[in-house]
Design an enzyme around this catalytic site. Structure first.
Site, PDB file in Angstrom:
ATOM      1  N   HIS A  92     -15.341  53.861  50.638  1.00  0.00           N
ATOM      2  CA  HIS A  92     -14.563  53.401  51.787  1.00  0.00           C
ATOM      3  C   HIS A  92     -13.651  54.522  52.243  1.00  0.00           C
ATOM      4  O   HIS A  92     -12.926  55.113  51.445  1.00  0.00           O
ATOM      5  CB  HIS A  92     -13.706  52.184  51.398  1.00  0.00           C
ATOM      6  CG  HIS A  92     -12.865  51.692  52.533  1.00  0.00           C
ATOM      7  ND1 HIS A  92     -13.329  50.781  53.456  1.00  0.00           N
ATOM      8  CD2 HIS A  92     -11.615  52.017  52.928  1.00  0.00           C
ATOM      9  CE1 HIS A  92     -12.391  50.554  54.353  1.00  0.00           C
ATOM     10  NE2 HIS A  92     -11.335  51.300  54.059  1.00  0.00           N
ATOM     11  N   ASP A 151      -8.285  38.387  55.872  1.00  0.00           N
ATOM     12  CA  ASP A 151      -7.929  39.737  56.329  1.00  0.00           C
ATOM     13  C   ASP A 151      -8.162  39.873  57.829  1.00  0.00           C
ATOM     14  O   ASP A 151      -7.364  40.490  58.532  1.00  0.00           O
ATOM     15  CB  ASP A 151      -8.726  40.799  55.568  1.00  0.00           C
ATOM     16  CG  ASP A 151      -8.438  42.183  56.144  1.00  0.00           C
ATOM     17  OD1 ASP A 151      -7.265  42.599  56.073  1.00  0.00           O
ATOM     18  OD2 ASP A 151      -9.350  42.811  56.706  1.00  0.00           O
ATOM     19  N   ARG A 195      -1.352  41.767  62.575  1.00  0.00           N
ATOM     20  CA  ARG A 195      -0.610  43.010  62.275  1.00  0.00           C
ATOM     21  C   ARG A 195      -0.762  44.010  63.412  1.00  0.00           C
ATOM     22  O   ARG A 195       0.185  44.712  63.777  1.00  0.00           O
ATOM     23  CB  ARG A 195      -1.135  43.637  60.977  1.00  0.00           C
ATOM     24  CG  ARG A 195      -0.714  42.876  59.727  1.00  0.00           C
ATOM     25  CD  ARG A 195      -1.513  43.339  58.516  1.00  0.00           C
ATOM     26  NE  ARG A 195      -1.354  44.751  58.254  1.00  0.00           N
ATOM     27  CZ  ARG A 195      -2.285  45.511  57.653  1.00  0.00           C
ATOM     28  NH1 ARG A 195      -3.428  44.995  57.259  1.00  0.00           N
ATOM     29  NH2 ARG A 195      -2.073  46.785  57.454  1.00  0.00           N
ATOM     30  N   SER A 215      -5.552  44.655  52.362  1.00  0.00           N
ATOM     31  CA  SER A 215      -6.566  44.506  53.405  1.00  0.00           C
ATOM     32  C   SER A 215      -7.856  45.229  52.988  1.00  0.00           C
ATOM     33  O   SER A 215      -8.956  44.661  53.023  1.00  0.00           O
ATOM     34  CB  SER A 215      -6.003  45.095  54.708  1.00  0.00           C
ATOM     35  OG  SER A 215      -7.002  45.292  55.653  1.00  0.00           O
ATOM     36  N   LYS A 248     -11.619  43.394  51.027  1.00  0.00           N
ATOM     37  CA  LYS A 248     -12.976  43.543  51.569  1.00  0.00           C
ATOM     38  C   LYS A 248     -13.883  44.276  50.572  1.00  0.00           C
ATOM     39  O   LYS A 248     -15.047  43.927  50.400  1.00  0.00           O
ATOM     40  CB  LYS A 248     -12.931  44.305  52.897  1.00  0.00           C
ATOM     41  CG  LYS A 248     -12.341  43.450  54.019  1.00  0.00           C
ATOM     42  CD  LYS A 248     -12.140  44.219  55.303  1.00  0.00           C
ATOM     43  CE  LYS A 248     -11.074  45.252  55.186  1.00  0.00           C
ATOM     44  NZ  LYS A 248     -10.355  45.587  56.407  1.00  0.00           N
TER      45      LYS A 248
HETATM   46  N1  URA Z   1      -8.142  49.690  57.129  1.00  0.00           N
HETATM   47  C1  URA Z   1      -8.182  48.379  56.799  1.00  0.00           C
HETATM   48  O1  URA Z   1      -9.242  47.807  56.575  1.00  0.00           O
HETATM   49  N2  URA Z   1      -7.011  47.706  56.731  1.00  0.00           N
HETATM   50  C2  URA Z   1      -5.811  48.289  56.961  1.00  0.00           C
HETATM   51  O2  URA Z   1      -4.803  47.626  56.855  1.00  0.00           O
HETATM   52  C3  URA Z   1      -5.791  49.653  57.313  1.00  0.00           C
HETATM   53  C4  URA Z   1      -6.984  50.341  57.372  1.00  0.00           C
END
Ligand code: URA
Length: 437
Positions: A82, A161, A168, A183, A187
């Protein structure tokens, strides 16, 4: 327990209990807690922070708000990577086939671009007919057969999320380490991989401005992943200039094909660093054997063939991978150096913004993307230039050209003193601790 009590507790810097965090996440996800109360709590978290235990509980509640993908029936090691996002960051597109050639499964769910950052899913959709919305069963079958597949996030992956992130985004509460950490990790933990490498970016084109802040975020994410039983590590990498010299959707596919053909540029070296760290994390490889496997995947041409195979399995036209000249690009213009000197720095985010102005990214979620536009950088930080030298090519279809050129002219800083070399990685974190390079 009421939402008002929870807001008061965080406002007064008290640690929230597991039950309070779950009450907030469940209540907001199912619509019982209104946006105004959720945004008030989010702002209190931005201002007063969270302990590691609270951050873990927030991640866990968000992870369990939807499906948790089970990839164990693949019967092998499943890896994921990621990136916290940036400009010209197309590493996933090369890593998936390279790692599949190294004998591990890559089952990757990626996102779309928003604002100045590009998204892997948009880039893949620039390949005609490529399907990023396979059903879960077809996704599984492609991973099993080919070794890798990349799709968009399914609707029910960490839905908490999705709702919290959208709020947000419009309430000034994106930039807080516990919120970013939960967040991303909710995932990652929901998407079924057993081995995860996080690429945490710092610099003018990233969420985290400094290496130190990126390291703090990385250490928290690794701690949470380790607690959740994953093999996990994080590289802290430089995003002070676009990672690929190709920025834009079709253009980034062309840049990735160059790397898979063995072109050794910044993107290549970063991909190698991530691939080697990920392979070592699986415990099937050591540094030496991982480097050899990486090199062999590229030198043998197998990684490029694997990319074409993945494209074909996801219903895309694989002839574009073997003949990248088939990608239609916009009209070519250029931006030139206004003086002699060295490229001393770049405002990477503005190069991303330039591509968005050309139509290659979205200012709003519903906007269509023009895959054929973008820029090809001809210089990097440290390059020596003479007045009139081409700094970058700009591919456009008329839209936003003047604004894009103005942004790029301003983004590429030219000075008299040659800057010191920018290392690709600043540090590495895993369960054994942090190594600063
Ligand atoms: N990427 C994400 O998936 N969430 C965040 O809060 C910031 C970057």
């Amino acid at each position: 327990m009421t939402m008002l009590d929870i807001i008061e507790n965080k406002k007064n810097k008290r640690e929230l209990s597991t039950e309070e965090i779950r009450f907030f996440v469940d209540g907001f996800t199912n619509g019982q807690i209104p946006d105004y109360q959720a945004s008030s709590l989010l702002m209190a978290i931005v201002l007063n922070g969270m302990t590691d235990r609270e951050t873990f509980d927030l991640t866990d509640a968000m992870l369990n708000s939807g499906d948790v993908v089970d990839m164990s029936r693949l019967g092998g090691i499943v890896v994921d990577k990621h990136s916290t996002g940036g400009i010209g960051d197309s590493t996933t597109l090369a890593l998936a086939p390279i790692l599949a050639c190294c004998g591990v499964y890559v089952a990757k769910m990626s996102g779309r671009g928003l604002g100045f950052t590009g998204g892997t899913i948009d880039k893949l959709e620039s390949i005609p007919h490529f399907d990023t919305a396979l059903s879960e069963e077809e996704f599984f079958q492609v991973v099993k057969r080919v070794g890798c597949a990349v799709i968009g996030q399914t609707a029910n992956l960490a839905p908490a999320d999705k709702k919290i992130y959208a709020l947000r985004d419009v309430t000034g509460t994106v930039n807080a380490i516990p919120l970013i950490c939960s967040s991303i990790m909710s995932k990652k933990l929901a998407s079924g991989a057993d081995t995860i490498l996080l690429d945490v970016k710092y610099g003018s084109g990233a969420f985290m401005p400094t290496p130190e802040s990126a390291l703090e975020l990385a250490e928290k994410m690794v701690a949470i992943g380790t607690l959740a039983g994953k093999r996990i590590g994080a590289l802290i990498t430089d995003m002070q200039q676009p990672l690929s010299d190709h920025v834009g959707n079709s253009l980034e596919i062309v840049g990735i094909i160059d790397v898979l053909n063995g072109k050794k540029n910044r993107l290549y070296y970063e991909i190698r660093e991530v691939a080697v760290k990920l392979l070592v994390l699986t415990e099937k490889y050591n540094e030496n054997s991982a480097e050899k496997a990486f090199q062999n995947a590229i030198d043998s041409g197998k990684a490029l063939k694997k990319f074409a195979e993945m494209v074909e399995a996801q219903h895309g036209d694989d002839s574009y991978i073997l003949h990248p000249e088939k990608f239609e690009l916009g009209k070519k213009d250029t931006v030139s150096a206004s003086r002699d000197g060295y490229v001393t720095g770049m405002i990477a985010a503005d190069i991303g913004r330039a591509v968005t102005h050309l139509g290659g990214g979205r200012m709003q979620k519903s906007e269509e993307i023009d895959f054929s536009v973008g820029v090809v950088m001809k210089v990097a930080i440290g390059s020596k230039v003479k007045k009139g030298d081409v700094l970058c090519e700009v591919y456009h279809n008329g839209k936003g050209l003047e604004e894009a050129k103005r942004l790029i002219e301003n983004a590429v800083e030219i000075g008299d003193i040659r800057p010191c070399e920018h290392k690709i990685a600043y540090a590495y974190v895993d369960k054994n601790g942090t190594t600063i390079y």
